[in-house]
Design an enzyme around this catalytic site. Structure first.
Site, PDB file in Angstrom:
ATOM      1  N   HIS A  47       2.907   5.804   2.369  1.00 22.64           N
ATOM      2  CA  HIS A  47       1.580   6.335   2.074  1.00 22.64           C
ATOM      3  C   HIS A  47       0.880   5.383   1.116  1.00 22.64           C
ATOM      4  CE1 HIS A  47      -1.594   9.109   0.877  1.00 22.64           C
ATOM      5  NE2 HIS A  47      -1.302   9.743   1.997  1.00 22.64           N
ATOM      6  N   ASP A  52       3.217  14.058   7.679  1.00 23.20           N
ATOM      7  CA  ASP A  52       3.390  14.094   9.138  1.00 23.20           C
ATOM      8  C   ASP A  52       4.845  14.075   9.578  1.00 23.20           C
ATOM      9  OD1 ASP A  52       0.604  14.068   9.801  1.00 23.20           O
ATOM     10  OD2 ASP A  52       0.554  12.002   9.109  1.00 23.20           O
TER      11      ASP A  52
HETATM   12  N1  CMC Z   1       7.779   1.779   8.183  1.00 16.84           N
HETATM   13  C1  CMC Z   1       8.191   0.526   7.865  1.00 16.84           C
HETATM   14  N2  CMC Z   1       7.591  -0.238   6.933  1.00 16.84           N
HETATM   15  C2  CMC Z   1       6.530   0.275   6.298  1.00 16.84           C
HETATM   16  C3  CMC Z   1       6.056   1.569   6.579  1.00 16.84           C
HETATM   17  C4  CMC Z   1       6.726   2.325   7.553  1.00 16.84           C
HETATM   18  N3  CMC Z   1       6.305   3.556   7.864  1.00 16.84           N
HETATM   19  N4  CMC Z   1       4.973   1.830   5.807  1.00 16.84           N
HETATM   20  C5  CMC Z   1       4.783   0.745   5.071  1.00 16.84           C
HETATM   21  N5  CMC Z   1       5.728  -0.214   5.363  1.00 16.84           N
HETATM   22  C6  CMC Z   1       5.887  -1.514   4.713  1.00 16.84           C
HETATM   23  C7  CMC Z   1       4.848  -2.498   5.209  1.00 16.84           C
HETATM   24  O1  CMC Z   1       5.321  -3.234   6.329  1.00 16.84           O
HETATM   25  C8  CMC Z   1       4.663  -3.369   3.991  1.00 16.84           C
HETATM   26  O2  CMC Z   1       5.773  -4.236   3.897  1.00 16.84           O
HETATM   27  P1  CMC Z   1       5.573  -5.730   3.269  1.00 16.84           P
HETATM   28  O3  CMC Z   1       5.167  -5.505   1.833  1.00 16.84           O
HETATM   29  O4  CMC Z   1       6.900  -6.367   3.420  1.00 16.84           O
HETATM   30  O5  CMC Z   1       4.515  -6.383   4.085  1.00 16.84           O
HETATM   31  C9  CMC Z   1       4.766  -2.386   2.829  1.00 16.84           C
HETATM   32  O6  CMC Z   1       5.601  -1.321   3.318  1.00 16.84           O
HETATM   33  C10 CMC Z   1       3.430  -1.808   2.381  1.00 16.84           C
HETATM   34  O7  CMC Z   1       2.801  -1.248   3.534  1.00 16.84           O
HETATM   35  P2  CMC Z   1       1.248  -1.298   3.811  1.00 16.84           P
HETATM   36  O8  CMC Z   1       1.005  -1.289   5.279  1.00 16.84           O
HETATM   37  O9  CMC Z   1       0.615  -2.386   3.007  1.00 16.84           O
HETATM   38  O10 CMC Z   1       0.831   0.089   3.200  1.00 16.84           O
HETATM   39  P3  CMC Z   1      -0.557   0.808   3.408  1.00 16.84           P
HETATM   40  O11 CMC Z   1      -0.820   1.520   2.146  1.00 16.84           O
HETATM   41  O12 CMC Z   1      -1.588  -0.138   3.882  1.00 16.84           O
HETATM   42  O13 CMC Z   1      -0.296   1.808   4.613  1.00 16.84           O
HETATM   43  C11 CMC Z   1       0.429   3.692   5.795  1.00 16.84           C
HETATM   44  C12 CMC Z   1       0.012   3.147   4.429  1.00 16.84           C
HETATM   45  C13 CMC Z   1       0.541   5.203   5.694  1.00 16.84           C
HETATM   46  C14 CMC Z   1      -0.665   3.347   6.830  1.00 16.84           C
HETATM   47  C15 CMC Z   1       1.775   3.073   6.202  1.00 16.84           C
HETATM   48  O14 CMC Z   1       2.782   3.421   5.272  1.00 16.84           O
HETATM   49  C16 CMC Z   1       2.191   3.449   7.630  1.00 16.84           C
HETATM   50  O15 CMC Z   1       1.785   2.768   8.593  1.00 16.84           O
HETATM   51  N6  CMC Z   1       3.026   4.536   7.784  1.00 16.84           N
HETATM   52  C17 CMC Z   1       3.366   5.018   9.108  1.00 16.84           C
HETATM   53  C18 CMC Z   1       2.211   5.821   9.692  1.00 16.84           C
HETATM   54  C19 CMC Z   1       2.093   7.186   9.022  1.00 16.84           C
HETATM   55  O16 CMC Z   1       3.067   7.881   8.837  1.00 16.84           O
HETATM   56  N7  CMC Z   1       0.844   7.555   8.693  1.00 16.84           N
HETATM   57  C20 CMC Z   1       0.549   8.851   8.088  1.00 16.84           C
HETATM   58  C21 CMC Z   1       0.066   8.711   6.678  1.00 16.84           C
HETATM   59  S1  CMC Z   1       0.043  10.253   5.744  1.00 16.84           S
HETATM   60  C22 CMC Z   1      -1.084  11.297   6.518  1.00 16.84           C
HETATM   61  C23 CMC Z   1      -2.426  10.721   6.744  1.00 16.84           C
HETATM   62  O17 CMC Z   1      -2.990  10.001   5.933  1.00 16.84           O
HETATM   63  O18 CMC Z   1      -2.976  11.018   7.794  1.00 16.84           O
END
Ligand code: CMC
Length: 429
Positions: free
Chosen positions: A306, A363
């Site tokens: 998140h 989720d």
């Molecule tokens: N699985 C594997 N790696 C992950 C995940 C994951 N679910 N989430 C983040 N990472 C890694 C990402 O690859 C990155 O690694 P590195 O620093 O080595 O490049 C690091 O963690 C930081 O991730 P980010 O993409 O920069 O984080 P963000 O804040 O931009 O994204 C997120 C947040 C929720 C989009 C992301 O964690 C994600 O894609 N999660 C899976 C989708 C999900 O469950 N979404 C629902 C969110 S909660 C409800 C809502 O908002 O609707």
């Protein structure tokens, strides 16, 4: 505590005011920075940008805290109802008996959609995504209620809020009925908000049915847990659209589209698809977790991570416990729950997830409860949208009533070609 931040660029220094919230969160106010220095700030994806000051929802991502108007989410999920929470989020205070009765009556009054609107459903192909239908139909609703555009008139605004919250569940259930070729079911006056939704989803003219109180309560809690979440992608979208002084329907319809994506509300569908794929392939959860850590695989552990929470999402904590309880009471054994629990346990012990502070989010478990309730997979994100309506409405109102409000218009750093002259087509290679 200093009340200014100093930014030094080369030999120049700029004093920037600090803004402090009621929970002592601090921000550097850069509104005058460009005028004074020619500089803008750049923060792609807005990871560290406050876009507004808001009185609605507080999140402390480090400590896993979520409060609506000051009330902890756990207390609301335990003791409140979705309608009461909706009132709290939109109007700022828990309603007294009379206020609640009046609000509930308004919700009941507006539960039907205009008969002419029923024909709009005919225009969608049977497999149309319900989120597309929902967004389109909310805009259509605006065509039937053109007078409700501004929040200045309290009575008008209250009616508009009640209309949308009430009708959105009628539209959602009708879109499902259309998709499966069933007749649309009219709402009933004697049922609760969520009971009525279940009635419109699952009853048929030849099959009278009463909503199961256990499922009704579990879904009501899911709505409460989704009711607001400060400046997430869809809420920011609603505020962005609202800032152009667009009406409530148009703004909320845009929020539905933003919510649809798999990184946002669509993750509840993606989680179930992921769990189902693991189950069907027989792959071990350890091997799956290894795969999602590999950037070349371009896959993620859906329902994990998140932007704001660097701790267990309090909504996921609540849902994990209620998933267990609901499935037990319904006597359901869902193999997907077993896989989810194993995935969580493997991921939370893995250095990749520990270092990045990736925990289950809302989720991760919500879909398993919705499955147990018989909600079809492609309706999961629609339920998220129904739940999020009060938050979007409250944020829309904040934007429209802000005396200092301006249109939302971020800047950019341009990285395209520098100035060049137009070349006639005949001279282009
Ligand atoms: N699985 C594997 N790696 C992950 C995940 C994951 N679910 N989430 C983040 N990472 C890694 C990402 O690859 C990155 O690694 P590195 O620093 O080595 O490049 C690091 O963690 C930081 O991730 P980010 O993409 O920069 O984080 P963000 O804040 O931009 O994204 C997120 C947040 C929720 C989009 C992301 O964690 C994600 O894609 N999660 C899976 C989708 C999900 O469950 N979404 C629902 C969110 S909660 C409800 C809502 O908002 O609707």
């Amino acid at each position: 505590m200093a009340d200014k931040a100093r930014l030094t660029v080369g030999t120049e220094a700029y004093d920037l005011p600090l803004v402090v919230g009621t929970e002592n969160e601090r921000a550097v106010d850069i509104a005058q920075l460009r005028a004074e220095s020619g500089l803008i700030t750049l923060d792609e994806g807005y990871g560290n940008t406050g876009s507004c000051q808001s009185r609605i929802t507080f999140i402390d991502g480090e400590r896993g805290i979520l409060r609506y108007r000051g009330y902890p989410i756990e207390q609301l999920a335990e003791h409140s109802t979705f309608l009461e929470t909706a009132y709290l989020i939109i109007f700022g205070e828990l309603p007294n008996e009379q206020q609640f009765r009046e609000f509930r009556e308004l919700i009941s009054e507006h539960m039907f959609i205009h008969e002419a609107m029923r024909h709009h459903f005919e225009g969608f192909p049977p497999n149309a995504p319900p989120m597309a239908i929902l967004s389109a139909m909310i805009n259509t609703l605006g065509c039937f209620e053109p007078q409700i555009t501004g929040p200045e008139d309290e009575e008008n605004f209250t009616a508009a809020a009640a209309r949308i919250i009430s009708k959105v569940r009628t539209i959602a259930a009708a879109s499902y009925k259309k998709a499966i070729g069933d007749p649309i079911i009219y709402p009933r006056f004697d049922l609760s908000y969520t009971g009525n939704f279940l009635h419109m989803m699952f009853c048929r003219p030849n099959k009278l049915c009463e909503p199961d109180p256990l499922i009704e309560r579990a879904l009501d809690q899911i709505f409460i847990l989704h009711a607001d979440h400060e400046q997430n992608c869809s809420t920011s979208t609603v505020r962005m659209v609202a800032s152009s002084q667009a009406n409530l329907y148009a703004s909320v319809a845009a929020g539905v589209c933003a919510l649809w994506g798999p990184l946002h509300g669509g993750a509840n569908v993606a989680v179930i698809n992921m769990l189902e794929a693991i189950r069907q392939s027989g792959e071990s959860v350890e091997s799956f977790v290894t795969k999602v850590k590999d950037k070349r695989a371009h896959s993620r552990l859906m329902g994990f991570g998140h932007r704001v929470y660097k701790n267990y999402d309090p909504r996921a904590k609540f849902l994990k416990a209620s998933t267990d309880a609901v499935l037990n009471k319904l006597g359901i054994h869902d193999p997907l729950l077993d896989i989810a629990v194993q995935l969580e346990s493997v991921a939370l012990r893995d250095p990749y997830f520990i270092e990045r502070k990736l925990y289950p989010n809302v989720d991760f478990y919500s879909g398993i409860i919705m499955r147990a309730a018989g909600i079809p997979l492609d309706m999961f994100t629609v339920l998220f949208a129904i739940g999020r309506m009060p938050g979007w409405i409250a944020n829309w109102r904040e934007v429209h009533t802000d005396p200092h409000g301006r249109i939302y218009r971020p800047r950019q750093i341009y990285t395209g070609p520098t100035a060049r002259d137009y070349v006639p087509m005949s001279e282009r290679r």
